[in-house]
Design an enzyme around this catalytic site. Structure first.
Site, short mmCIF file in Angstrom:
data_model
loop_
_atom_site.label_atom_id
_atom_site.label_comp_id
_atom_site.label_asym_id
_atom_site.label_seq_id
_atom_site.Cartn_x
_atom_site.Cartn_y
_atom_site.Cartn_z
CG ASP A 7 -5.36 -6.32 -0.01
OD1 ASP A 7 -5.44 -7.22 0.84
OD2 ASP A 7 -5.18 -5.13 0.31
CG HIS A 48 -1.90 -1.15 1.21
ND1 HIS A 48 -2.69 -1.54 0.14
CD2 HIS A 48 -2.14 -2.08 2.20
CE1 HIS A 48 -3.37 -2.63 0.47
NE2 HIS A 48 -3.05 -2.97 1.70
#
Length: 451
Positions: free
Chosen positions: A319, A268
């Protein structure tokens, strides 16, 4: 030795015609020759590309897709989503996790991914008691990857605390929790499960809020091989809490307190200052970007233009798997930059094809983050390959870079024709070789989970 012939293939030096590829017995590319006739012993395709690596996966979360969209009394955000995820965990045993992971991995393959890095933290029984085999759940992830043929880098996750400063884990996190020593023992227990020649094993401190500096030091001293992944700076609250704890922002703290290099993948890294962005790019680490999940959770927009202008390396993952489409991750990454900067073709240099630039960067970053010799159609690399359907509506008549611009910005998983992972043929004509059986098991599992 097996052979594959492509009318058009993306090689490291660019597009080439009539490319003949030979594979060795282990699934590596033995030779690549352009301007060659196919011969009677070669499989033939029209368009051939290196296949992407998916650098960030929580496989069990695929079962949550569509189940977290009911708004609560207050504002919905990452933290409220996390509570819904915790509430779902007690339903998941080893059989359920394996069935969900197998379905996910088949879907990922059908979208053009040939390998996945599994950020695996669902380790124990619902009350937190370890299984007799510490790596029981990790072994089920490996079994799912092996049954589907998808390449795997397993990343056992260290999760010892519930917040900055070392607070004890709460009930919703008990299935994740290990001391550093027990996590390292679990990692070693997982190693015998990884029996394929292209399997990989790394380590993942979950986040700076889930391990103390002392925990991290123990883990890094022991983890002398394989990639290291960590969640970082995903949410504004995480940044604020880290500042309150240490006086530094998460990426800043990590760069100051650990030797960050090419083994690392920072997942991220959404909320960085310009100085953090520059330093992360200079470190050689990979930024692990998950655009569809980051959009779904309202995380924010990665500073992609500044990071790439500084020479930063990046790759993509899916994810939480609200979506499972390789092209879509690349498209949304670029589109988020366009919305942020109010410009077009932000992540390509002058004169470059945007699709080709995105694919090449994601191939390189994904392979690095996986610790996998892939991402190139070249001698010695794993035969992680994807062919596209030249007859698909968005690809008809397209050549060279037009193919990638069309697939990534106008196409989707339906453009994918065949996929090979380390030479294993796992997708044929857009469908995983065992889709029916995998989907039937997954269907039964979901019906049981949703009772």
């Amino acid at each position: 030795m097996r052979k594959l012939h492509a009318k058009s293939a993306l090689l490291p030096e660019g597009w080439a015609k009539d490319v003949l590829i030979s594979l060795d017995a282990d699934g590596r590319i033995a030779s690549v020759t352009a301007n060659q006739a196919p011969g009677a012993d070669a499989d033939t395709v029209a368009i051939l590309l290196p296949a992407l690596s998916n650098l960030h996966s929580h496989a069990f979360q695929r079962a949550l897709a569509g189940l977290t969209e009911k708004r609560g009394a207050g504002d919905d955000d990452f933290w409220s989503w996390r509570e819904a995820m915790y509430a779902f965990l007690p339903k998941l045993g080893p059989d359920e996790v394996e069935a969900i992971a197998a379905m996910l991995y088949a879907e990922l393959a059908e979208s053009g991914f040939a390998s996945v890095a599994e950020f695996h933290y669902l380790h124990h029984q619902p009350d937190g008691t370890p299984f007799a085999d510490l790596a029981e759940m990790a072994g089920r992830i490996v079994a799912a990857a092996q049954s589907t043929g998808l390449g795997l880098t397993l990343l056992p996750v260290a999760y010892a605390r519930s917040g900055f400063g070392g607070a004890a884990v709460h009930d919703g996190q008990k299935r994740f929790a290990n001391t550093p020593d027990r996590l390292l023992a679990l990692r070693e227990a997982a190693r015998p499960h990884l029996t394929r020649v292209d399997d990989g094993l790394g380590l993942a401190p979950h986040s700076l809020r889930a391990v103390t500096p002392e925990d991290l030091a123990v883990l890094l001293e022991a983890a002398t091989d394989g990639p290291i992944h960590i969640h970082i700076a995903e949410q504004i609250k995480e940044v604020d809490d880290c500042l309150a704890w240490s006086g530094q922002r998460p990426v800043e703290w990590l760069l100051e307190n650990a030797e960050i290099d090419g083994r690392w993948c920072l997942i991220h890294a959404t909320h960085m200052t310009s100085e953090e962005t520059r330093r992360l790019a200079a470190s050689g680490a990979v930024a692990g970007l998950c655009p569809t999940t980051e959009a779904d959770l309202g995380d924010g927009i990665f500073p992609g233009s500044a990071y790439m202008s500084s020479g930063g390396v990046w790759g993509v993952g899916t994810d939480s798997h609200v979506r499972t489409d390789a092209a879509e991750e690349l498209r949304l990454l670029e589109w988020s930059q366009r919305l942020s900067h109010r410009k077009r073709t932000v992540l390509a240099e002058a004169g470059q094809s945007n699709g080709t630039a995105l694919l090449r960067q994601a191939l390189a970053g994904g392979a690095q983050a996986m610790g996998r010799t892939s991402g190139r159609i070249a001698k010695g690399y794993w035969a992680d390959l994807v062919s596209l359907d030249q007859g698909h509506t968005v690809l008809c008549g397209k050549t060279g870079d037009q193919i990638l611009d069309s697939w990534i910005f106008s196409g989707d998983r339906t453009c994918v024709q065949h996929v090979w992972s380390a030479g294993r043929a796992i997708v044929r004509d857009g469908r995983h070789k065992d889709r029916e059986a995998i989907a039937n098991t997954f269907g039964r599992t979901m019906k049981k989970l949703l009772i």
